[in-house]
Design an enzyme around this catalytic site. Structure first.
Site, short mmCIF file in Angstrom:
data_model
loop_
_atom_site.label_atom_id
_atom_site.label_comp_id
_atom_site.label_asym_id
_atom_site.label_seq_id
_atom_site.Cartn_x
_atom_site.Cartn_y
_atom_site.Cartn_z
N ASP A 6 0.90 -1.05 0.01
CA ASP A 6 -0.05 -0.11 -0.05
C ASP A 6 0.87 1.19 -0.13
OD1 ASP A 6 -1.54 2.00 0.53
OD2 ASP A 6 -2.75 1.17 2.22
N HIS A 7 0.89 1.84 -1.25
CA HIS A 7 1.82 2.86 -1.29
C HIS A 7 1.91 4.03 -0.49
CE1 HIS A 7 -1.25 4.94 -3.58
NE2 HIS A 7 -0.36 5.99 -3.24
N HIS A 21 -5.83 2.93 2.46
CA HIS A 21 -5.40 4.06 3.06
C HIS A 21 -5.95 4.75 4.35
CE1 HIS A 21 -3.54 3.97 -0.84
NE2 HIS A 21 -4.30 4.80 -1.28
#
Lengths: 510, 352
Positions: free
Chosen positions: A201-202, A264
């Protein structure tokens, strides 16, 4: 003594960040958008910063027909067009391009994987990569299982009798609900160990997200007040001003909960809510993150608001509504906005609401976490002396204008006692001035070093899906909402205001 | 003595810097900051600093060079920079302060102070007055040895890190004694960085990179001696040879790989037109086989060429490392980037 058992004695004190283990990176979906926009520029930046090992090469794999040279040209093009390339150095680019190879084939074609295995074996000889591989699966999630199975069948998943290490990076979304996430985990874990799987998950690769941890755990002043005794509420905002940008089909299958909240949003909530880990090794850190998600009370449908944008104005420009976007159904019920009131049922956070809102076509692009502290227990000032007294707020800005703002009360200069709020602002960029490495650089490098700290674990992914799954099901079943219910360029539907106003609070204007 | 050149530098007071009373320097900077905030749009940046950088130079012309370096440093480090410039033409009791000309786009926390060399106490008091509170103090001593200098004696107790350039200490093996003494300051509670040590980092980095390769690493057991070739000015007596960099590499090799302890030879190579002390080559060798790893400076293209040979003398790896830039600002940047002591540097010094 075998050469692989020797340790380079000259490495100490030099570029500790550098990945030194020889490795080949295989990118599945090598002709895709993510590869061109993010992965290839990230690999180039790592090469330019001298962070890649000497014994290194890249192998692209995709359905599109392409030669090695065409893949090398694609690398050059993506570096040329990328806004994330900081220093362009032709020598570095040439060297990296020389080390790029390409295999074309279908993801379910055994013979294609046999060809891939042959190329990898040749590269092991050519680059002395000792059987170490990272498989970056940059394809739709529906292909993860097939690819892993094919890798296994081709003997590429690192059987115990095979030398070298094998790691797999998979991109979010990891599943589209709890059942599919579980199925995916089961499918992958049939052939791989958990310590081989790097769920990316960047967001966690962003410097400012990691700075939340430093702010909390490297400053002694915050932790004692980071709980229900001092914190009134927490607001997490993940707002985008953009619409779909040509991704209508994707978004119709996704919606705001799957696109932002489940991943996020939960990442941010867990970082701000987690207990201090004993160490920052992968196990301790991820244990604490998962505990927070597991402690979130099941979402009460009355405390969840959904929205979908209609036409409006963003930055002064007229923009279409969601249903007018290309590849979107004119009667779509997909939410583009959500506001949730969450509670973390543990000793630290009992009774403290976490308001989480996320949406598209908001007035501006901003991601922030605001910790609203309780007001002073007693104000020895007359009400007329106080222009605003809303309690202190510590705002952690993730993007843009990365930084930290502490709002506090101050005396207005002058003969009378007047008080108003002022903001002490720390700007990350202005203080450190360095250009951030892209999240993909950091995370690919971490994977090369075998550090899973900033990657999701199976139980973490499933915990997040467990939380949002009932909400997704309920919203899917209930078509009674009238959409659109907010205009593009606004902060969401009226119901979102009501959700927080019921508690005597208001959304921040970030 | 061969010291890094300062180019055509001029003193800052002849380069448009504005004089300001020492006691008003802080207030003037604050006023400038307010102007920046007032003219900026969007979220104003905090006037956030990470450290105090006190610089000492013993020549007025050096102040111009320092100013250029600080401009580059400011791009990546938010520092309060106080530069003390010794100038015998200044009255002992009247230090003069200068700040950059008004420019709201280029706010910098820099104050240049011109002091008489005999007025160490006055200079130290100015430094104390201008330090930003609660932030570590780094001292960049851009001169020859600081020992015996009253100003150094007065400032040293304040500092957390001292940055020097042993090239300015003569660049000889004797210069390393000065470095050793510095690392012993305040019982080792002060970190020391040497720009000369940073200057040899490409050699250290490329040697380490060679041994990252398993094929080269496998040769390590063969190597039991090493030769370092460095440039000498044939007109100089041996004692004046610029051996500091070669000696630092030798110390580093020996502390990393104990088999080389006492087996690293420094070999002077006469060279015209090359600055004395420059490293030409590092050669790992074996007394029992033909295994070798040579790293040799190459001019065209500029960089370091590496070649590894196995026990039979056959080439197993050939590599080339392009030259990386080494400006003074970059060396300083790397020196102040890390507040901690550098144990590898200190071990190399102790080994040498």
């Amino acid at each position: 003594m075998a050469a692989t058992q020797l340790v380079n004695p000259f490495r100490e004190g030099l570029r500790e960040d550098r990945a030194t283990t020889p490795v080949q990176i295989v990118i599945f979906g090598a002709s895709g958008d993510l590869t061109n926009r993010k992965l290839l520029p990230a690999l180039y930046n790592l090469a330019q910063a001298d962070l890649l090992p000497e014994n290194f090469c890249v192998v692209g794999f995709a359905r599109s027909e392409m030669t090695d040279d065409q893949f090398r040209d694609a690398l050059r093009k993506s570096v040329a067009e990328s806004g994330e390339v900081r220093v362009r150095d032709e020598r570095v680019l040439d060297e990296l391009a020389k080390r790029c190879y390409y295999v074309s084939g279908m993801f379910d074609d055994k013979s294609a994987f046999a060809r891939l295995a042959k190329v990898l074996a040749e590269n092991d000889q050519r680059y002395n990569t000792a059987g170490n591989r990272i498989f970056y699966i940059s394809t739709p999630a529906s292909l993860f299982g097939i690819i892993v199975e094919q890798l296994h069948d081709a003997g590429l998943t690192g059987a115990p009798d095979t030398p070298g290490s094998v790691r797999i990076i998979v991109e979010k979304p990891f599943g589209r609900d709890l059942a599919s996430a579980k199925a995916l985990n089961t499918e992958m874990l049939a052939y791989l160990r958990e310590d081989q799987i790097y769920r990316i998950d960047h967001y966690l690769g962003k410097e400012t997200v990691q700075n939340i941890l430093v702010l909390r755990f490297a400053n002694g002043i915050f932790e004692p007040i980071w709980d229900r005794n001092y914190v009134d509420s927490v607001q997490i905002t993940v707002a985008e001003s953009l619409g779909l940008e040509g991704r209508g089909s994707f978004y119709e299958e996704t919606g705001v909960i799957r696109d932002i909240v489940q991943n996020h949003g939960m990442q941010l909530l867990s970082l701000v809510g987690m207990e201090p880990p004993t160490t920052f090794d992968a196990r301790d850190f991820r244990d604490e993150k998962v505990r927070v998600i597991e402690a979130i009370r099941p979402i009460d449908l009355k405390e969840a608001v959904r929205g979908q944008y209609g036409p409006g104005y963003v930055n002064g420009q007229p923009v279409p509504g969601y249903r007018e976007e290309p590849n979107v159904s004119p009667s779509s019920m997909v939410p583009t906005f959500s506001a949730l009131r969450l509670f973390v049922d543990n000793w630290r956070w009992a009774g403290v609401p976490f308001y989480l809102r996320a949406g598209k076509r908001m007035p501006k692009r901003v991601t922030e976490i605001a910790i609203q502290f309780k007001e002073a227990p007693h104000l020895p000032f007359r009400k007329s002396q106080i222009e605003q007294a809303e309690g202190n707020v510590l705002a952690l800005r993730i993007q843009p204008d990365e930084g930290v703002t502490l709002k506090l009360e101050a005396k207005v200069p002058g003969p009378s006692m007047r008080i108003r709020s002022v903001a002490m602002d720390f700007s990350y960029g202005a203080t450190f001035g360095t250009e951030d490495a892209s999240p993909y650089e950091r995370l690919i490098l971490d994977c090369m070093k075998g550090d899973q700290t900033l990657f999701d674990r199976a139980d973490g992914v499933e915990a997040a899906w467990s939380l949002v799954d009932p909400l997704l099901q309920a919203w899917d079943a209930d078509k009674s909402m009238t959409f659109p219910n907010y205009a593009a360029g606004t902060w969401g539907p009226k119901q979102a205001e009501e959700l927080i106003r019921r508690d005597g609070r208001a959304w921040r204007l970030p | 003595m061969s010291v890094p050149e300062d180019g055509a530098a001029t003193p800052v007071w002849t380069a448009g810097f504005s004089p300001v009373k020492v006691e008003q320097a802080e207030a003037t900077l604050t006023e400038r900051w307010r102007e920046v905030v007032a003219s900026s749009s969007g979220t104003p940046s905090a006037r956030a600093l990470t450290l105090n950088l006190v610089t000492y130079v013993d020549r007025p012309t050096a102040s111009g060079e320092v100013s250029k370096v600080l401009t580059q440093i400011a791009e990546t480090h938010s520092v309060r920079a106080v530069t003390i410039i010794e100038d015998a033409t200044v009255q002992e009791d009247a230090p003069q302060a200068f700040i950059r000309p008004d420019d709201v786009d280029e706010f910098s926390e820099e104050v240049f102070v011109r002091v008489n060399p005999r007025a160490a106490q006055s200079a130290a008091s100015v430094v104390l007055a201008l330090l930003a509170a609660d932030l570590p103090v780094y001292l960049w001593w851009r001169s020859d040895t600081p020992f015996g200098r009253p100003l150094f004696r007065l400032i040293a107790p304040l500092v957390k890190k001292i940055v020097v350039d042993s090239m300015r200490f003569g660049d000889t093996t004797a210069a390393l004694d000065t470095l050793r003494r510095l690392t012993e300051q305040r019982a080792g509670h002060v970190a020391v960085a040497d720009l000369n040590w940073k200057r040899i980092k490409p050699w250290r980095r490329e040697i380490a990179a060679c041994f990252d390769d398993p094929a080269v690493l496998a040769l390590l057991r063969e190597f039991d001696k090493c030769r370092i070739e460095y440039a000498v000015d044939t007109g100089q007596p041996d004692a004046q040879h610029k051996t500091a960099r070669a000696a630092l590499i030798a110390g580093w090799l020996a502390c990393c790989f104990s088999r080389l302890r006492g087996r690293v030879r420094l070999e002077p190579v006469p060279a015209d037109g090359v600055r004395a002390g420059r490293i030409f080559a590092v050669l790992f060798q074996s007394t029992k086989s033909r295994a070798a790893l040579s790293l040799t400076r190459q001019e065209e293209p500029r960089g370091i060429a590496a070649e590894a040979r196995d026990a039979r003398g056959e080439i197993v790896r050939v590599r080339f490392f392009p030259e990386s830039q080494q400006t003074e600002a970059q060396l300083l940047h790397r020196s102040i980037d890390d507040p901690a002591r550098d144990p590898v540097f200190e071990a190399a010094l102790a080994e040498e």
